[in-house]
Design a protein around this motif. Structure first.
Motif, short mmCIF file in Angstrom:
data_model
loop_
_atom_site.label_atom_id
_atom_site.label_comp_id
_atom_site.label_asym_id
_atom_site.label_seq_id
_atom_site.Cartn_x
_atom_site.Cartn_y
_atom_site.Cartn_z
N ILE A 1 65.53 -46.01 -47.67
CA ILE A 1 65.58 -44.30 -46.94
C ILE A 1 63.78 -44.42 -46.18
N ILE A 2 63.09 -44.50 -47.61
CA ILE A 2 61.56 -44.04 -46.70
C ILE A 2 61.06 -45.53 -46.45
N MET B 1 59.77 -48.95 -41.93
CA MET B 1 59.40 -49.70 -40.28
C MET B 1 59.64 -49.42 -38.77
N GLN B 2 60.36 -48.08 -38.61
CA GLN B 2 60.56 -47.76 -37.43
C GLN B 2 58.72 -47.45 -37.18
N LEU B 3 58.54 -46.42 -37.85
CA LEU B 3 57.53 -44.91 -37.32
C LEU B 3 56.31 -45.47 -37.73
N MET C 1 64.87 -36.79 -39.33
CA MET C 1 65.78 -37.32 -39.20
C MET C 1 66.15 -38.49 -39.09
N THR C 2 64.77 -39.59 -39.10
CA THR C 2 65.69 -41.22 -39.52
C THR C 2 65.58 -41.21 -41.02
N MET C 3 64.49 -40.83 -41.75
CA MET C 3 65.04 -40.61 -42.67
C MET C 3 66.35 -40.13 -43.66
N GLY D 1 69.06 -53.47 -37.54
CA GLY D 1 67.91 -52.46 -37.09
C GLY D 1 68.62 -51.80 -36.62
N GLY D 2 69.41 -51.19 -36.52
CA GLY D 2 69.41 -49.14 -35.94
C GLY D 2 69.54 -48.60 -36.95
N VAL D 3 69.87 -46.60 -35.92
CA VAL D 3 69.52 -45.90 -36.99
C VAL D 3 71.36 -45.69 -37.41
N PRO D 4 71.77 -45.66 -38.39
CA PRO D 4 73.10 -44.98 -38.58
C PRO D 4 73.24 -43.54 -37.83
N GLY D 5 73.79 -43.44 -37.15
CA GLY D 5 74.44 -42.04 -36.68
C GLY D 5 75.38 -41.51 -37.21
N PRO D 6 76.45 -40.80 -37.15
CA PRO D 6 77.46 -39.10 -37.31
C PRO D 6 79.16 -40.49 -38.66
#
Lengths: 393, 356
Positions: free
Chosen positions: A98-99, A104-106, A240-242, A314-319
């Motif tokens: 999670i963190i 890595m993104q932010l 939200m990213t987490m 590398g993408g953030v998972p969606g719903p």
């Protein structure tokens, strides 16, 4: 679409099985069982270090941050095999799943270099400080404040449902830095050292008998300017990213359901029913219900692999993560419920049957918490309805 | 382990859906309900033939595309989604598999290219539950030949022959045609048969093919019913708001999506297993069929409920999806049948990953 392992994946699976057979010995398990809470955490740090050295932890991370530049699918295969082998609890999951991916993104480059390798190799245990007594599902209403001070920020407030903070090195904490902004715009994320002066951690006793989560009281806690993660007042994006990565992290629950089904078969095979004198598994109505649970358990495993294929590397998972979480946590409850259906019919004159309460009792109660942790089932339904189905708020 | 579509699968998925939507608009579905209407639309059949979809499973040297079950599933999912009428599942899927299993070269040459081109339709009757009678059989009366399992062989029976009784009956589903078919032993004896015998393993294989294919059809049905319900929940206003903003409706539809996506995983896995893991195909098909039946029936009924009073009128299509799902749930093994199969094979059910 090819649901068989390719040669590399098959090799990974075989290597991990062999490694587990060598390292996850009866002796190791016995030592872990016998240990108190602190000893167990120490053992789990060693376990993480060993997994990492062998290339089975944080495998999809870049090599520079302690990973192996692997693909996400390799991590899923590792999760699946660890679940199958009843590997010890993954207390480093909050950092690694999670963190870390959020950092890595932010995060700044120096933060990535300082934090990521330790998350991966078991040196740094991370926890999360989001929820508060009056800000649970409605996270944006949190009131813990971080005010400017000479050295950086001074934090005051109270956090709750902080997992393993009593043993952790760091907390990724969300606090309000701009009280005048609309609720979700005035928040900032901080990487806080949990041994900082002014922090008091109080473990809460849970209904399953464990003490995994804590209240954290923050009283004039001074944190340096460079502990800010992301932008000042940009904490909502961090959160939200987490949350996106947290939902993906639930993939493990799907594999656990697969493993749990095998365990239910063993249970049904070993428990003798009071009324028939025969093993529960020979009782046709129970077999039918096992089959129905087995169908859903297989689906939970398949969902993990299918949904992972929908998110680019590398993408953030969606719903779709919420879909997976809802399915697997509800199923996990239903399966534990069924374990107690079997036990209700058991002949408790047999001491072996009575002994089952110890393990299944704790697991059963734990399963009830899984539809609350990481966003309640009700919040997941709202998320799915609005973000996947496009229904109005 | 890779669940994503190949480039070719992606292409077929989109183009099949597009073609079928164009050839089967909602008014065309209803036009076929008239007493004097044909059983299915010649335009659709021609369109499917021209696009190569009737021969998806037919080998390349037999005039087909030589593709796999996952690709075939893309076509069936699309057909289910628009409530298309036609014997695709019977002729282009189960009959083709039967020919691949039991026909000799000459028989394959006689039938496979004709099925792929749409010139001939073959109606398989594999699932003999009563000893001689078959029901429900889809599109028996329009088939060029019946392929009847009996006595360890597949017989090629002329539907107009003496001793063949095809009793078409109005089922719950107005979008398709079903009959009860009885073939006398004299008619069977007089008929030609496929060269190879058909044993229990082959019958199980054909049942798995039929079950997985029916589940794929139902996946299209359930997805579309879910879409209709979601669309209506966004548009219909009550208490000054779209009803989809109320949690009672929002959470019901969210639960539909969870169930639907789970069933989708099971259906894709079952289609893949028919080519990729034949030994696991029967269990995978049983998982897909039971999961999909439950979901399609539930979504079909709930789609009517979400439409409220309008859902109970013939004007809204929601009921057609429920009615179609009911007949699909009956074909190639009921949930009871597959549930019992799985209850007897619990350890196989637990075996979800195979080491390659």
């Amino acid at each position: 679409m090819d649901l068989a392992d390719d040669p590399g994946q098959a090799r990974l699976r075989r290597d991990l099985r062999a490694w587990l057979a060598e390292h996850l010995t009866g002796e190791w398990r016995a030592g872990y069982q016998a240990g108190d809470e602190g000893q167990r955490i120490a053992l789990l740090r060693q376990w993480q270090r060993a997994l990492h050295q062998a290339g089975f932890a944080a495998r999809s991370w870049p090599g520079a941050y302690g990973g192996r530049d692997g693909r996400l699918i390799e991590e899923l295969i590792i999760f699946e095999e660890l679940a199958r082998a009843d590997a010890p609890p993954d207390v480093f999951r909050i950092g690694v799943r999670i963190i870390g991916p959020m950092l890595m993104q932010l995060a700044r480059e120096d933060q990535k270099a300082d934090f990521l390798p330790g998350m991966a190799n078991g040196d740094l245990l991370w926890s999360q400080g989001f929820s508060e007594p009056s800000a649970g599902s409605d996270l944006a209403s949190l009131t813990t404040r971080a005010d400017r001070s000479n050295r950086g920020f001074r934090i005051n407030g109270q956090k709750v449902w902080n997992t393993l903070g009593q043993h952790a090195d760091y907390c990724l904490l969300l606090a309000r830095t701009d009280p005048r902004a609309v609720p979700h715009k005035g928040l900032t994320a901080f990487a806080v050292k949990l041994n900082s002066p002014g922090i008091r951690i109080n473990p809460l006793r849970q209904i399953n008998g464990r003490r995994d989560f804590n209240e954290i009281f923050l009283d004039d806690v001074e944190v340096p300017e460079d502990s800010v993660v992301g932008e000042v007042n940009g904490g909502w994006a961090v959160a939200m990213t987490m949350l996106g990565f947290e939902r993906r992290g639930v993939a493990v629950m799907g594999f656990a359901c697969g493993r749990l089904f095998g365990r239910l078969l063993d249970l049904a095979g070993s428990v003798r029913l009071r009324e028939t004198g025969a093993p529960a598994i020979d009782h046709p109505p129970l077999r039918d219900r096992l089959a129905a649970l087995g169908v859903q358990a297989r689906i939970a495993v398949l969902n993990n692999y299918r949904f992972a294929a929908m998110v680019p590397e590398g993408g953030v998972p969606g719903p779709e993560g919420s879909i997976q979480k809802l399915h697997s946590t509800e199923l996990n409850k239903a399966m534990h419920d069924f374990a107690f259906e079997i036990m209700k019919g058991a002949d408790l004159n047999e001491s072996a049957a009575r002994d089952l309460f110890d393990f299944w009792g704790e697991e059963y109660v734990t399963s009830i918490g899984m539809t609350i942790a990481g966003g309640t089932a009700q919040i997941q339904r709202t998320t799915i309805g609005e973000r996947a189905l496009g229904l109005p708020r | 382990m890779d669940f994503s579509d190949t480039e070719e699968q992606r292409l077929i998925r989109t183009s099949a859906a597009e073609l079928v939507r164009r050839l089967v608009p909602p008014e065309r579905v209803r036009a076929l309900f008239a007493a004097d209407a044909p059983a299915y639309c010649p335009d659709l059949w021609r369109g499917l033939a021209e696009a190569g979809y009737l021969g998806t499973l037919v080998p390349g040297d037999g005039g087909g595309a030589g593709l796999g079950f996952v690709e075939m599933g893309c076509v069936l999912e699309a057909l289910g989604g628009v409530l298309a009428s036609g014997p695709y599942l019977s002729s282009s899927v189960v009959a083709v598999e039967a020919l691949r299993l039991a026909a000799d070269e000459e028989q394959q040459g006689q039938w496979l290219p004709a099925i792929a081109s749409g010139e001939k339709v073959l109606c398989p009757m594999i699932d003999d539950q009563t000893g001689g009678g078959f029901a429900p059989v889809a599109y028996a009366h329009t088939a060029d030949a019946l392929l009847v399992a009996s006595g360890g062989h597949l017989h090629i029976v002329d539907p107009t022959a003496v001793g063949v009784a095809i009793d078409e009956f109005p089922s719950l589903d107005p979008t398709r045609h079903f009959a009860a078919v009885a073939v006398s032993s004299a008619a069977l004896a007089a008929a030609a048969r496929l060269a190879g015998p058909i044993d229990a393993a082959m019958t199980a294989r054909l049942m798995a093919v039929g079950a997985a294919a029916t589940a794929a059809e139902m996946l299209g049905v359930a997805s579309r019913a879910h879409e209709l319900a979601c669309a209506y929940a966004k548009e219909r206003q009550q208490f000054g708001k779209p009803i989809g903003s109320f949690q009672a409706i929002k959470h019901l539809l969210a639960d539909q999506r969870v169930a639907l996506e789970g069933a989708r995983s099971a259906v894709y896995a079952a289609l893949w297993a028919l080519d990729g893991d034949p030994a696991g195909a029967t269990v995978a098909a049983a998982v897909a069929k039971t999961a999909m039946s439950e979901v399609a029936l539930r979504i079909g009924a709930e789609a009517i409920q979400v439409h409220g009073g309008m859902g109970f009128t013939d004007e809204v299509d929601a009921h057609l999806y429920l009615k179609r799902a009911q007949m699909d749930a009956m074909a190639y093994g009921t949930s009871d049948h597959h549930g019992r199969l799985l209850a007897e094979r619990l350890r196989d059910l637990a075996q979800w990953t195979r080491l390659t």
